[in-house]
Design a protein around this motif. Structure first.
Motif, PDB file in Angstrom:
ATOM      1  N   ALA A 276       0.843  -0.988  -0.530  1.00 12.59           N
ATOM      2  CA  ALA A 276      -0.078   0.049   0.235  1.00 12.59           C
ATOM      3  C   ALA A 276       0.753   1.017   0.020  1.00 12.59           C
ATOM      4  CB  ALA A 276      -1.266  -0.230   1.142  1.00 12.59           C
ATOM      5  N   ARG A 277       1.665   0.958   0.578  1.00 17.23           N
ATOM      6  CA  ARG A 277       2.959   2.285   0.307  1.00 17.23           C
ATOM      7  C   ARG A 277       2.669   3.403   0.883  1.00 17.23           C
ATOM      8  NH1 ARG A 277       2.787  -0.383  -4.802  1.00 17.23           N
ATOM      9  NH2 ARG A 277       4.514  -0.989  -5.425  1.00 17.23           N
ATOM     10  N   LYS A 278       1.864   2.925   2.291  1.00 13.98           N
ATOM     11  CA  LYS A 278       1.635   3.846   3.063  1.00 13.98           C
ATOM     12  C   LYS A 278       1.932   3.113   4.691  1.00 13.98           C
ATOM     13  CE  LYS A 278      -2.982   6.117   4.603  1.00 13.98           C
ATOM     14  NZ  LYS A 278      -2.751   4.592   5.642  1.00 13.98           N
ATOM     15  N   PRO A 279       2.110   3.713   5.816  1.00 15.81           N
ATOM     16  CA  PRO A 279       2.955   2.903   6.956  1.00 15.81           C
ATOM     17  C   PRO A 279       1.802   2.211   7.657  1.00 15.81           C
ATOM     18  CG  PRO A 279       3.012   5.684   7.201  1.00 15.81           C
ATOM     19  CD  PRO A 279       2.476   5.376   6.383  1.00 15.81           C
ATOM     20  N   VAL A 337      -7.869  -2.285   6.489  1.00 16.03           N
ATOM     21  CA  VAL A 337      -8.025  -1.474   5.916  1.00 16.03           C
ATOM     22  C   VAL A 337      -7.778  -0.113   6.072  1.00 16.03           C
ATOM     23  CG1 VAL A 337     -10.112  -1.648   5.498  1.00 16.03           C
ATOM     24  CG2 VAL A 337      -9.914  -3.354   5.974  1.00 16.03           C
ATOM     25  N   ALA A 338      -7.360   0.446   7.485  1.00 20.25           N
ATOM     26  CA  ALA A 338      -7.271   1.558   7.429  1.00 20.25           C
ATOM     27  C   ALA A 338      -6.356   2.251   6.527  1.00 20.25           C
ATOM     28  CB  ALA A 338      -6.961   1.930   8.408  1.00 20.25           C
ATOM     29  N   MET A 340      -4.626   0.343   3.772  1.00 20.05           N
ATOM     30  CA  MET A 340      -4.972   0.199   2.686  1.00 20.05           C
ATOM     31  C   MET A 340      -5.834   1.957   1.812  1.00 20.05           C
ATOM     32  SD  MET A 340      -6.420  -3.633   1.949  1.00 20.05           S
ATOM     33  CE  MET A 340      -5.656  -4.718   2.025  1.00 20.05           C
ATOM     34  N   TRP A 341      -6.380   2.245   2.611  1.00 19.22           N
ATOM     35  CA  TRP A 341      -6.931   3.338   2.988  1.00 19.22           C
ATOM     36  C   TRP A 341      -6.489   5.306   2.792  1.00 19.22           C
ATOM     37  CZ3 TRP A 341     -12.475   3.472   1.725  1.00 19.22           C
ATOM     38  CH2 TRP A 341     -12.618   4.461   1.119  1.00 19.22           C
ATOM     39  N   GLY A 342      -6.878   5.027   0.962  1.00 19.91           N
ATOM     40  CA  GLY A 342      -5.328   6.700   1.181  1.00 19.91           C
ATOM     41  C   GLY A 342      -4.065   5.704   0.287  1.00 19.91           C
ATOM     42  N   GLY A 343      -3.494   4.862   0.414  1.00 20.81           N
ATOM     43  CA  GLY A 343      -2.407   4.358   0.013  1.00 20.81           C
ATOM     44  C   GLY A 343      -2.332   4.355  -1.586  1.00 20.81           C
ATOM     45  N   SER A 344      -0.804   3.488  -2.122  1.00 22.05           N
ATOM     46  CA  SER A 344      -1.518   3.065  -3.681  1.00 22.05           C
ATOM     47  C   SER A 344      -0.933   2.167  -4.170  1.00 22.05           C
ATOM     48  CB  SER A 344       0.336   4.629  -3.659  1.00 22.05           C
ATOM     49  OG  SER A 344       0.982   4.543  -5.209  1.00 22.05           O
ATOM     50  N   MET A 345      -1.861   1.197  -3.982  1.00 23.79           N
ATOM     51  CA  MET A 345      -1.845  -0.417  -4.000  1.00 23.79           C
ATOM     52  C   MET A 345      -1.335  -1.038  -4.760  1.00 23.79           C
ATOM     53  SD  MET A 345      -4.254  -1.552  -1.492  1.00 23.79           S
ATOM     54  CE  MET A 345      -6.068  -0.486  -1.784  1.00 23.79           C
TER      55      MET A 345
ATOM     56  N   PHE B  66      -7.334   3.400  -4.374  1.00 20.47           N
ATOM     57  CA  PHE B  66      -6.003   4.199  -4.461  1.00 20.47           C
ATOM     58  C   PHE B  66      -4.911   2.363  -5.094  1.00 20.47           C
ATOM     59  CE2 PHE B  66      -9.224   4.305  -0.433  1.00 20.47           C
ATOM     60  CZ  PHE B  66      -8.856   5.894  -0.968  1.00 20.47           C
ATOM     61  N   ALA B  72      -2.675   7.291  -8.237  1.00 22.70           N
ATOM     62  CA  ALA B  72      -3.108   7.033  -6.695  1.00 22.70           C
ATOM     63  C   ALA B  72      -1.929   7.264  -5.916  1.00 22.70           C
ATOM     64  CB  ALA B  72      -3.602   5.844  -5.952  1.00 22.70           C
ATOM     65  N   GLU B  75      -1.073   8.233   1.341  1.00 19.81           N
ATOM     66  CA  GLU B  75      -0.671   9.525   2.035  1.00 19.81           C
ATOM     67  C   GLU B  75      -0.314   9.625   3.056  1.00 19.81           C
ATOM     68  OE1 GLU B  75      -4.490  10.775   3.018  1.00 19.81           O
ATOM     69  OE2 GLU B  75      -5.060  10.068   0.983  1.00 19.81           O
TER      70      GLU B  75
END
Lengths: 538, 297
Positions: A276-279, A337-338, A340-345, B66, B72, B75
């Protein structure tokens, strides 16, 4: 492009011992021992799987076609024992062995010689256990839970008890090693609350192992003395109590269930942020939820025993405590799930398995919640509903997480990329067929089919046939996995980069691919932004 | 045929008490209490479905919105206290509701007082024994018998018997492995207390239409009750692994009207006065042998 050079250099300079025997049998290297564990687990997975295939073949249609009922019971018993103690647990220990030192910046496990011993006990333990299949009295046939008095009727009880003692010693030594490594061997700057969630999950799991493996050893030793030395712990004829065994067994057994799922939570918590490239969302909440689940696992054991006739107060206590587990487990699912939300999957094979894990494990959790409600459990207990439930949490839960981890770290281990195409073929076959296999078993249980029966009324025929077809195809799909792994390790020409995955963070991705025989001989200098959880504020 | 079966499975909640092809859900059952697990099952199932739709729905939205391939950009946030408090609190409230419902149902199940009849059930490898202890305040003497798998099922279930399980029928009902030589006969509209124990290893006495199962454990006497509403034949099976023939010791309960039951009981008492030996003593050590020597019926 420097990794290719590094690769060759390391193979030559830090090379492992050249002799096969020295390298594999006398190894004190966490990577080689990790590999041994993983190969062992994969072997046991196919052996346990072959038992499952035979079971599903017998259940393909009503009437007995292939095996005698007693042999059927041997199969279900051995399938459970082999899969739990031989496949799932060693696979997690192998992953821990390989990755924990790499993730915390340690040169090796804290106790490398003990590490060797804890692995090499296992093949002997399982030889002992599998040999019973060829002994005159046959393998144990009283279920993997070995409830007395039934288990005392088996001629091979002593073999299984000794095999379990050996596995228990192996597990305890492995757990001590993991705790010692995590608490003492972290590189400077790798604070406890900056550790990867996978390392946290193993730290907590290791404490569970140390707490409960001796309890199992005690329970099976009492079985042994009841059978061979005239004691009456569980024999009502001598003043004993068969239910006492169940209390002791499940005091081990329920934490054991979490021993098989907490490291899976850790793995998913590594994979989802990478792709997801997001922490990860709510790092501290994730760690706290792991600890909560581990604590609760000690006070819910009797929910396996609602049908033994517990007093009303005990039924209520264990029902409430069991329902509480849904809260921290829910937190984990919501946090994934959170994340994944706002990630770059992107959806490479490890991520696909991780997503399937989240959905299908949650379905297993739902049926777990239903099972917690005592009056409903009076109907579900010991039916195929339970079989469906624990296969959702153990196959699409624990096993899918192990497979996801294998795809995720295989390029780091082997230095080559696996075939993404065949990985995806493996994923889609697995995820479709595993549901064809296990979802209809919910219906069978609700319609009234007990578990552990070799034959059934014709009303159950349709869904059993569907389930068996799913089973054969799911089993066959795992041969694809074997092919992908062999291809990746020996034949793949696509070299892996050090980082392997674009979004991967953490120390294990800073070493070359394949990971050289010795890593972090000098502690790494840690930059918080390189860690997956380096900047935890909440 | 399959369509009819499916329709029955979907809408036939109370039509049949015994399993039928393509059955998807639990049945409501036939006793005054059996709706409790049925209702809990349905309520908790729907709660799970709703939560599942919300959570998996959010996940699928995330997976489509996303994706990197749609441009995407990730964030940076990784925390939201309000959200975390909300999704910890809501499950707690749902759980309290479910626990409240389950507690009520369980408490009524645990109350075996005020029963009008007592039957003793003993599990053996691999048959059941029923001993009638009392009815309407009066002790019953010497009415007790073994209940085994019926001969037709038993012949058919042998490995490579070449016999068709679909041919095992009672009337129109397919009874393969769900029929016995001598069923337990009980009256309707009567609170019946079962005292359940095991003669050798642990068994579990389960008739789904009654809504519960209870383990038959050597050395322990468990108690449970039922009150069947409709006359009928209710089938079940042993639900605790008890050895090689665990799958072949079914349970059949025949519920009769009170008048018919009284007549049946009188016949049994008259017959037992002449021929039957007293019920076998139930002792873990000797029970198996005693059971083996007791003549069937």
């Amino acid at each position: 492009m420097s990794y290719a050079a590094t690769h060759d250099q390391h193979d030559d300079h830090h090379g492992a011992p050249k002799s096969f025997f020295q390298r594999w049998c006398m190894s004190t290297n966490h990577k080689d021992i990790g590999t041994l564990y993983l190969i062992f687990a994969l072997t046991m997975f196919f052996i346990g799987g072959s038992f499952a295939m035979t079971i599903r073949a017998e259940l393909f249609k009503p009437g007995l076609q292939l095996v005698q009922p007693y042999f059927f019971n041997e199969l279900t018993t051995m399938h459970g024992l082999i899969m739990i103690f031989g496949a799932i647990m060693p696979a997690f220990v192998g992953l821990g062995n390989w990755m924990i030192p790499l993730m915390v910046g340690a040169p090796d496990m804290a106790l490398p010689r003990m590490n060797n011993l804890s692995f090499w006990i296992l093949p002997f333990a399982f030889l002992l256990m599998l040999s019973t299949l060829f002994s005159p009295g046959g393998a144990p046939a009283g279920g993997w839970t070995m409830y007395p008095p039934l288990s005392l009727q088996s001629d091979s009880l002593a073999y299984v008890v000794f095999a379990i003692h050996l596995m228990g010693i192996s597990s305890i030594m492995g757990a001590i090693n993991i705790i010692a490594t995590i608490l003492n061997m972290r590189a400077p700057g790798m604070d406890l609350l900056k550790m990867p969630v996978f390392v946290w999950s193993w730290l907590i799991t290791a404490f569970l192992l140390i707490a409960v493996m001796p309890v199992l050893a005690g329970a099976v030793t009492m079985l042994l003395t009841d059978k061979y030395f005239g004691t009456s712990f569980f024999n009502p004829g001598g003043g004993g109590d068969p239910v006492l065994y169940q209390h002791v067994f499940w005091f081990f057994g329920h934490p054991e269930v979490y021993i098989m799922i907490l490291p899976a939570f850790g793995i998913i918590s590594e994979i989802v942020p990478t792709f997801a490239r997001k922490p990860i969302f709510g790092y501290k909440a994730m760690v706290f939820a792991l600890a909560c689940i581990a604590f609760l696992s000690f006070i819910v054991w009797a929910h396996h025993m609602f049908a033994v006739g517990l007093p009303l107060g005990a039924d209520l206590f264990f029902m409430y405590a069991t329902m509480l587990i849904a809260v921290p487990t829910g937190v984990k699912v919501f946090n994934w799930v959170a994340t994944m939300w706002g990630g770059s999957m992107t959806f490479e094979t490890p991520m696909l398995f991780a997503i399937a894990f989240i959905i299908l494990f949650t379905i297993g959790g739902f049926s777990g919640l239903m099972l917690a409600l005592v009056p409903a459990d009076f109907q579900y207990q010991d039916t195929y509903f339970v079989v469906a439930h624990f296969h959702y949490v153990l196959v699409t839960g624990a096993l899918f997480a192990i497979i996801a981890a294998a795809y995720y770290w295989l390029p780091k281990w082997a230095g080559n990329m696996y075939s993404e195409f065949w990985g995806k073929v493996h994923f889609w076959c697995s995820v479709v067929f595993v549901n064809v296999l296990f979802f209809p078993q919910h219906f069978l249980g609700l319609a009234g089919m007990p578990r552990r029966i070799p034959d059934y009324n014709v009303a159950f025929a349709n869904f059993n046939m569907v389930s068996s077809i799913g089973g054969f195809l799911f089993g066959a799909s795992q041969l694809i996995f074997l092919g992908v792994v062999i291809h990746c390790v020996f034949f793949s020409r696509k070299k892996a980069t050090d980082r392997v995955w674009e979004g991967a963070k953490g120390l294990e991705w800073t070493v070359p691919s394949p990971a050289p025989h010795h890593t972090f001989s000098v502690p790494p200098v840690i930059h918080d932004e390189e860690l997956a959880h380096g900047n935890v504020h909440a | 045929m399959a369509t009819a079966g499916l329709a029955l499975a979907t809408f036939g909640g109370a039509v049949q008490a015994n399993p039928h092809p393509w059955q998807l859900n639990m049945e409501r059952g036939a006793s005054t209490w059996s709706h409790v697990p049925y209702d809990l099952n349905n309520i908790s199932l729907w709660v799970c479905v709703v939560i599942g739709v919300l959570v998996f729905g959010a996940m699928f939205v995330a997976m489509f919105r996303f994706r990197k391939s749609r441009g995407a950009v990730a964030e940076k946030w990784a925390h939201n206290t309000v959200l975390e408090v909300v999704w910890t609190t809501i499950p707690v409230l749902i759980l309290i509701t479910l626990a409240y419902l389950a507690t009520g149902g369980l408490t009524s199940w645990a109350d075996t007082t005020g029963s009008q009849m007592t039957v003793k059930v003993t599990g053996y490898q691999w048959k059941w024994r029923y001993d009638y202890v009392s009815y309407m305040g009066k002790p019953i003497d010497k009415v007790g018998f073994m209940s085994r798998l019926d001969k037709q099922s038993d012949d058919t279930r042998q490995l490579d018997s070449g016999m068709d399980p679909y041919a095992v029928k009672v009337g129109d009902e397919q009874t393969y492995l769900l029929n016995v030589d001598k069923p337990l006969v009980v009256p309707v509209d009567t609170k019946i207390r079962f005292i359940i124990t095991g003669g050798d290893v642990i068994h579990s006495w389960w008739v789904p239409a009654l809504g519960w199962k209870l383990d038959a454990i050597p050395g322990i006497v468990n108690a449970a009750w039922t009150n069947i509403k409709e006359p009928g034949t209710y089938r079940g099976q042993c639900a605790e692994l008890c050895g090689q023939d665990h799958g072949f010791m079914p349970i059949v309960v025949v519920a009769k009207s009170k008048a018919d039951f009284a007549k049946w009981l009188a016949e049994q008492e008259a017959a037992s006065g002449k021929s039957l030996p007293p019920p076998a003593p139930i002792d873990a050590g000797t029970a198996a042998t005693a059971a083996a020597t007791t003549p069937p019926g």
